[in-house]
Write an enzyme that holds these catalytic residues in place. Structure first.
Site, PDB file in Angstrom:
ATOM      1  N   ASP A 218       0.868  -1.184   0.000  1.00 20.48           N
ATOM      2  CA  ASP A 218       0.000   0.000   0.000  1.00 20.48           C
ATOM      3  C   ASP A 218       0.905   1.235   0.000  1.00 20.48           C
ATOM      4  O   ASP A 218       2.031   1.156  -0.481  1.00 20.48           O
ATOM      5  CB  ASP A 218      -0.970  -0.056   1.191  1.00 20.48           C
ATOM      6  CG  ASP A 218      -2.267   0.703   0.914  1.00 20.48           C
ATOM      7  OD1 ASP A 218      -2.174   1.894   0.556  1.00 20.48           O
ATOM      8  OD2 ASP A 218      -3.358   0.128   1.048  1.00 20.48           O
ATOM      9  N   HIS A 241       2.243   2.107  -3.139  1.00 16.14           N
ATOM     10  CA  HIS A 241       1.300   3.055  -3.741  1.00 16.14           C
ATOM     11  C   HIS A 241       1.785   4.495  -3.671  1.00 16.14           C
ATOM     12  O   HIS A 241       1.013   5.421  -3.834  1.00 16.14           O
ATOM     13  CB  HIS A 241      -0.089   2.916  -3.103  1.00 16.14           C
ATOM     14  CG  HIS A 241      -0.743   1.596  -3.378  1.00 16.14           C
ATOM     15  ND1 HIS A 241      -2.026   1.280  -2.973  1.00 16.14           N
ATOM     16  CD2 HIS A 241      -0.287   0.493  -4.031  1.00 16.14           C
ATOM     17  CE1 HIS A 241      -2.320   0.043  -3.368  1.00 16.14           C
ATOM     18  NE2 HIS A 241      -1.279  -0.449  -3.994  1.00 16.14           N
TER      19      HIS A 241
END
Ligand SMILES: *[C@@H]1O[C@H](CO)[C@@H](O)[C@H](O)[C@H]1NC(C)=O
Ligand SMILES: *[C@@H]1O[C@H](CO)[C@@H](O)[C@H](O)[C@H]1NC(C)=O
Length: 393
Positions: A218, A241
């Site tokens: 993430d 991310h």
């Protein structure tokens, strides 16, 4: 020599000794968790020994060190509470702390709360998130998972040289803190592991993150509401991310994000590079005073992105217009390659357009050498220097 003289000499020596003892620095105490019963067999629970060592360190007056020697120590979820008498506690980790291999409902694994002057040096913490991740991927009813290391409502914190791997949920969370240095940390989890953010900062001020490498599933760094004076330098990200301010604006009333500097970063194969993300719904939140400079993008899907339309499952966002006001964001010396054609994407709120967005010395290509594009919605700002793809501001 008379008895009287002897007596005054004794008094003199005693007084001098007492003065010397008082002038010496306080005794440095060392608390080895093995002396409190911890076993490096990777199986016996070390949470009681660690808590006892913490109690001893916390109630001592001088500076103290809690020592975790080399070897593998299994540790069940533990909370180390302050306030402490000591304002200098060092946790020196030479070995590895591993979480139990099966998950629990606990929201954090190693948690510090209300502490002042705690430093964590070295070592490895392994959250053993695999069992929870496979539960999540099989769509069963699974708990959210535990953050591996969390500091809450604390100040003067240092995390240096720590390796954190395979957290169930976030690796490191800084919440409600003042004065935190994260340096030389290594974070790793598979690119497809769910919600394993590297470092999450919120409601905190004067936090610096330097010399840190993050590979995860993430956000590498996520910056939540109420973050001010955040400094990020020499951080690598990917897989992951990106470095994200947000998601913000989920609540109607929310603290803003102000004064964030992100410099000398490298993104490799990540989903985003430098991102600001807000919910497409009403909120009084804001982002202001952000500098992104000297970033290298290597095959990054969205190198520069502001997304004010976040609304998972299109639920609860009445007109998809974010109330979060974004202003004063500078992008300086951002170069490299985008994995998609739109390398610069400003998708701002119709009711609160972005303002004061500055692009300076941007050189992004699509793939190796194809031309990339910029996209602008509801954004105002300026471009200067060499800007490729051409600015749409
Ligand atoms: C912004 O934050 C930095 C630390 O990241 C700090 O040195 C600086 O003083 C802050 N600026 C303002 C105006 O508060
Ligand atoms: C969106 O909705 C909010 C309230 O739900 C309202 O205050 C705002 O003006 C609306 N914005 C637009 C652009 O319609």
């Amino acid at each position: 020599m008379s008895h009287a003289n002897n007596f005054s000499l004794l008094i003199f020596i005693t007084t001098t000794l007492l003065l010397i003892i008082q002038a010496l620095p306080p005794v440095k105490a060392n608390y080895n968790i093995v002396s409190y019963g911890a076993k490096s067999d990777g199986q016996s629970d070390s949470s009681e020994p660690l808590s006892s060592a913490w109690q001893a360190a916390c109630t001592s007056t001088g500076s103290s060190t809690i020592y975790i020697p080399s070897g593998t120590f299994m540790l069940k979820p533990v909370t180390l509470n302050g306030p402490c008498k000591s304002n200098k506690i060092i946790i020196q980790i030479d070995g590895t702390l591993v979480a139990p291999s099966s998950y629990t409902a606990s929201e954090q694994w190693i948690m510090f709360e209300h502490v002042d002057g705690v430093s964590v040096y070295g070592g490895t913490i392994n959250g053993q998130g695999q069992t929870l991740w496979s539960c999540k991927s099989s769509n069963h009813d699974c708990p959210a998972g535990a953050t591996s290391l969390k500091f809450s409502n604390s100040k003067n914190i240092m995390i240096s040289g720590l390796t954190s791997m395979n957290s169930e949920l976030y690796h490191i969370v800084i919440n409600g803190c003042e004065g935190v240095q994260v340096q030389g940390v290594k974070i790793s989890a598979p690119g497809n592991s769910p919600n394993t953010d590297g470092i999450h900062v919120q409601m905190s001020t004067d936090v610096t993150i330097t010399g840190t490498g993050i590979k995860t599933g993430d956000d590498c760094v996520s910056i939540g509401p109420g973050t001010t004076n955040l400094w990020i330098e020499r951080v690598t990200c990917g897989p992951g991310h990106g470095i994200s301010i947000g998601s913000l604006g989920k609540e109607d009333e929310e603290e803003g994000v102000q004064n964030v500097t992100v410099k000398n970063t490298v993104f490799t194969g990540s989903q985003n590079g430098l991102r600001i993300k807000t919910w497409g719904k009403p909120s009084d939140g804001f982002v202001k005073g952000v500098v992104f400079e000297h970033a290298l993008m290597q095959n990054v899907q969205n190198p520069i992105i502001i997304d004010q339309n976040y609304c998972p499952n299109n639920h609860g966002c009445p007109n998809h217009s974010s109330g979060v006001k974004i202003s004063g964001v500078t992008y300086n010396d951002i170069r490299g390659s985008s994995a998609t054609q739109v390398a610069v994407n400003f998708d701002c709120s119709p009711s609160n357009p972005c303002s004061g967005i500055e692009l300076e010395d941007i050189k992004l290509t699509y793939g190796g050498n194809k031309p990339a594009e910029s996209s602008c919605e509801n954004v105002d700002g300026t471009a200067s220097g060499f800007v490729v793809p051409p600015s749409c501001l």
